[in-house]
Design a protein around this motif. Structure first.
Motif, PDB file in Angstrom:
ATOM      1  N   UNK A 327       0.864  -1.170   0.000  1.00 26.03           N
ATOM      2  CA  UNK A 327       0.000   0.000   0.000  1.00 26.03           C
ATOM      3  C   UNK A 327       0.904   1.225   0.000  1.00 26.03           C
ATOM      4  N   UNK A 328       0.746   2.090  -1.000  1.00 30.74           N
ATOM      5  CA  UNK A 328       1.590   3.278  -1.129  1.00 30.74           C
ATOM      6  C   UNK A 328       0.698   4.508  -1.010  1.00 30.74           C
ATOM      7  N   UNK A 329       0.867   5.280   0.069  1.00 30.61           N
ATOM      8  CA  UNK A 329      -0.022   6.399   0.366  1.00 30.61           C
ATOM      9  C   UNK A 329       0.682   7.731   0.157  1.00 30.61           C
ATOM     10  N   UNK A 330      -0.080   8.735  -0.317  1.00 28.04           N
ATOM     11  CA  UNK A 330       0.439  10.099  -0.384  1.00 28.04           C
ATOM     12  C   UNK A 330       0.390  10.774   0.982  1.00 28.04           C
ATOM     13  N   UNK A 331      -0.724  10.641   1.686  1.00 24.28           N
ATOM     14  CA  UNK A 331      -0.887  11.319   2.967  1.00 24.28           C
ATOM     15  C   UNK A 331      -1.140  10.337   4.085  1.00 24.28           C
ATOM     16  N   UNK A 332      -2.197   9.552   3.947  1.00 26.16           N
ATOM     17  CA  UNK A 332      -2.546   8.592   4.983  1.00 26.16           C
ATOM     18  C   UNK A 332      -2.760   7.226   4.339  1.00 26.16           C
ATOM     19  N   UNK A 333      -2.339   6.200   5.056  1.00 23.16           N
ATOM     20  CA  UNK A 333      -2.535   4.860   4.551  1.00 23.16           C
ATOM     21  C   UNK A 333      -3.878   4.296   4.973  1.00 23.16           C
ATOM     22  N   UNK A 334      -4.047   4.088   6.290  1.00 20.92           N
ATOM     23  CA  UNK A 334      -5.273   3.504   6.817  1.00 20.92           C
ATOM     24  C   UNK A 334      -5.667   4.244   8.091  1.00 20.92           C
TER      25      UNK A 334
END
Length: 507
Positions: A327-334
């Protein structure tokens, strides 16, 4: 007033445990005779029937005496003494069908611990993939399944849960195998409004669906009844472990798969690499297992969107069975909101650098977090943080967590009365003013560090506010910044909040 923490003397006693595994082989040829008879004479193919145990191998850290005694391949017995909290007796044994016909478990009995025994013992019987043996499991001709037997005398913080005298306990596992009758289950497949029905034999462990080849827009296969989807080398859908009728959907987007799912849909797998630009929300007590399946799920734009948001009693379990998904997030993942829970078994979770100092890979706002594996990395802000949580227990084990800014794991912003257990993990922070473990304006939280490696460029443990009332307990099996068993702390006034104690490795 400073409180003194003393070791409490435990009662001395032994568990004498008789552990036995039995296999009963019911030939059951009558099951297949009806298809093999002609003019009253029964014709049988030459068959062999041989199922048994072999090759027990102890886990690292397990007591290695006694060695399991295997009799005739079908009976395994051992008498085990667990003398001290923390003792483990665990091994893996091969269950192999060396015959020429398949075998089916038609009855199975595994001793269950009483509720009192569960307080101080942990007892598990699992296959190598952590699934539990069950009636209907098929052992194909020539197939070997590894069975893991695990028995642990727990280390407890609440020592009043220990029994006060010796315990004699008999644990048994009894499985009866028969030749399976061939039956067919119906699998309903829906894609883009088109529905196909296929018949799957219980003698087939997997079936390839050629009617629905994978397209670049296909993201998820969602199935009920424990069906596990994957893809073969020709990008066809493969369903395995089909034991009963199943309903599966192939969806062109992850959002619609989750939004339109009912509670009966429990298993989802990423089929292709995909992107998101809005949060995918789990609501209304959904309980879903998501397999990254070696694929990447990444954000497409810088926004306030998290990859997943858990609400309203929902539960999400994530793993990556192929080992290369992330999972590659810009700001928040989960985001894990109040009343919901997140369980991570494996996978890679990363946050991109975008100049925004808010957010983190995993953010809990009153939800429950359990991590039993995985790699977590962020170039900004926090990797994992708790904010506004109360009376929660967070368990992290067998994880690698890394951050280059601020703190790697942090409890911040009015969180109180939480218990955090971090075990067998590496927590790394390379920022000049950061710390692997950090408190900020929080009260009455307890962090327990057991058998970890904490790597900090500045300090191992950080406190932003000198009035923090929380405690950090660490065992001497942790390794800190300079290779010692003693952590470095940002502010001497907080030394009384960091306590070396074996209680860190208890439960």
């Amino acid at each position: 007033m400073n409180r003194k923490y003393r070791k409490r003397k435990l009662p001395k006693f032994f568990f004498i445990i008789s552990l036995a595994l039995f296999l009963f082989i019911g030939i059951g040829y009558s099951i297949i005779n009806s298809n093999l008879s002609m003019q009253g004479n029964v014709v049988r193919k030459a068959t062999t029937w041989n199922i048994g145990f072999s090759n027990p191998v102890f886990d690292t850290g397990s007591i290695t005496s006694p060695t399991p005694t295997i009799t005739n391949g079908t009976t395994m017995t051992m008498n085990v003494s667990l003398a001290s909290p923390g003792d483990i007796y665990a091994f893996t044994v091969d269950l192999k069908n060396t015959g020429s016909v398949p075998a089916l478990i038609n009855t199975l009995s595994i001793t269950e611990l009483t509720s009192e025994q569960q307080n101080y013992l942990r007892w598990k019987v699992e296959y190598e993939d952590e699934s539990t043996p069950a009636v209907g499991d098929l052992l194909k001709a020539g197939e070997t399944k590894k069975v893991h037997i695990y028995l642990e005398y727990k280390k407890l913080r609440a020592t009043d849960l220990y029994p006060t005298s010796n315990v004699n306990l008999t644990l048994t596992i009894t499985a009866n195998f028969v030749l399976p009758e061939e039956t067919f289950n119906t699998v309903t497949i829906t894609k883009n409004g088109s529905t196909k029905l296929i018949q799957v034999s219980n003698l087939e462990q997997e079936v390839t669906l050629t009617d629905f080849p994978i397209e670049t827009t296909d993201i998820v296969v969602a199935c009920n009844n424990g069906v596990e989807p994957s893809t073969d080398t020709n990008d066809k859908i493969v369903l395995s472990k089909i034991k009963q009728d199943a309903t599966c959907r192939i969806e062109p987007s992850l959002a619609s798969a989750i939004t339109n799912s009912s509670t009966e849909v429990t298993n989802m797998s990423l089929i292709n690499n995909s992107t998101y630009n809005a949060s995918i929300n789990f609501n209304n007590n959904q309980d879903i297992n998501l397999n990254f399946n070696g694929k990447e799920y990444s954000s497409v734009t810088v926004s306030n969107a998290a990859g997943f948001v858990l609400n309203s009693g929902s539960k999400l379990t994530i793993e990556d069975k192929k080992g290369t998904g992330r999972l590659l997030a810009n700001l928040k993942g989960i985001n894990v909101n109040s009343g919901s829970s997140l369980n991570i078994k494996s996978g890679t979770f990363e946050r991109k650098q975008d100049g925004n100092t808010n957010g983190g890979i995993l953010s809990t706002y009153g939800g429950t977090l359990n991590i039993s594996g995985g790699y977590f990395k962020t170039d900004e802000t926090y990797a994992i943080f708790l904010s506004g949580c109360s009376n929660q227990t967070v368990n992290i084990s067998n994880a690698y967590i890394e951050a280059t800014q601020y703190a790697t794991f942090a409890i911040i912003s009015n969180s109180e009365n939480n218990v955090v257990n971090i075990r067998n993990s590496t927590i790394k922070n390379t920022h000049n003013n950061g710390a692997p473990v950090h408190y900020q304006v929080t009260q009455n939280n307890s962090i327990y560090l057991c058998n970890n490696t904490l790597i900090g460029n500045y300090r191992d443990i950080g406190f932003t506010n000198a009035l923090v009332l929380g405690k950090i307990f660490y065992a001497n099996n942790n390794v800190f910044i300079d290779g010692t068993s003693t952590p470095s702390i940002t502010n001497n006034i907080n030394n009384q909040n960091v306590i070396q104690s074996d209680i860190a490795c208890a439960e």
